[in-house]
Design a protein around this motif. Structure first.
Motif, PDB file in Angstrom:
ATOM      1  N   TYR A 101       0.844  -1.149  -0.005  1.00 42.34           N
ATOM      2  CA  TYR A 101       0.037  -0.051   0.275  1.00 42.34           C
ATOM      3  C   TYR A 101       0.967   1.281   0.060  1.00 42.34           C
ATOM      4  O   TYR A 101       2.126   1.198   0.275  1.00 42.34           O
ATOM      5  N   PRO A 102       0.294   2.449  -0.564  1.00 47.38           N
ATOM      6  CA  PRO A 102       1.095   3.412  -0.549  1.00 47.38           C
ATOM      7  C   PRO A 102       1.952   4.101   0.571  1.00 47.38           C
ATOM      8  O   PRO A 102       3.063   4.596   0.456  1.00 47.38           O
ATOM      9  N   THR A 103       1.348   3.844   1.836  1.00 45.27           N
ATOM     10  CA  THR A 103       2.052   4.299   3.215  1.00 45.27           C
ATOM     11  C   THR A 103       3.102   3.286   3.819  1.00 45.27           C
ATOM     12  O   THR A 103       3.674   3.644   4.663  1.00 45.27           O
ATOM     13  N   LEU A 104       3.406   2.123   3.115  1.00 42.83           N
ATOM     14  CA  LEU A 104       4.119   1.229   3.701  1.00 42.83           C
ATOM     15  C   LEU A 104       5.665   1.629   3.406  1.00 42.83           C
ATOM     16  O   LEU A 104       6.017   1.953   2.407  1.00 42.83           O
ATOM     17  N   THR A 105       6.160   1.724   4.855  1.00 42.07           N
ATOM     18  CA  THR A 105       7.680   2.276   4.649  1.00 42.07           C
ATOM     19  C   THR A 105       8.763   1.679   4.257  1.00 42.07           C
ATOM     20  O   THR A 105       8.403   0.144   4.205  1.00 42.07           O
ATOM     21  N   ASP A 106       9.796   2.098   3.873  1.00 39.37           N
ATOM     22  CA  ASP A 106      11.138   1.090   3.548  1.00 39.37           C
ATOM     23  C   ASP A 106      11.468   0.278   4.660  1.00 39.37           C
ATOM     24  O   ASP A 106      11.640  -0.897   4.257  1.00 39.37           O
ATOM     25  N   GLU A 107      11.205   0.686   5.948  1.00 34.88           N
ATOM     26  CA  GLU A 107      11.425  -0.290   6.952  1.00 34.88           C
ATOM     27  C   GLU A 107      10.443  -1.379   7.224  1.00 34.88           C
ATOM     28  O   GLU A 107      10.938  -2.492   7.574  1.00 34.88           O
ATOM     29  N   GLU A 108       9.438  -1.146   6.821  1.00 28.66           N
ATOM     30  CA  GLU A 108       8.075  -2.119   6.837  1.00 28.66           C
ATOM     31  C   GLU A 108       8.584  -3.053   5.633  1.00 28.66           C
ATOM     32  O   GLU A 108       8.055  -4.190   5.864  1.00 28.66           O
TER      33      GLU A 108
END
Length: 72
Positions: A51-58
């Motif tokens: 999804y668009p707000t999935l961070t690089d860390e996630e």
């Protein structure tokens, strides 16, 4: 893999069930075994979080958990 990911707070899902196995379409005689390639795919596919707000860390965490599972 599905259970392992869920145990590690990665909520993969099973999506896109074969249309011919839905109750509505079974009323016309569609049955398990009619489309074996589709059914095989469905039994082995997972949708990973995306999804668009999935961070690089996630994203890295999801990748790490999949790799951990494979190395078991």
């Amino acid at each position: 893999l599905y259970n392992y990911l869920h145990e590690n707070n990665v909520y993969a899902q099973v999506h896109y069930a074969p249309l011919h196995l839905m109750p509505y379409y079974q009323q016309w005689g569609n049955r398990k075994g009619d489309l074996p390639v589709v059914e095989e795919y469905y039994e082995h596919c997972l949708s990973l979080p995306m999804y668009p707000t999935l961070t690089d860390e996630e994203q890295e965490f999801v990748i790490e958990k999949v790799i951990e599972y494979i190395k078991q």
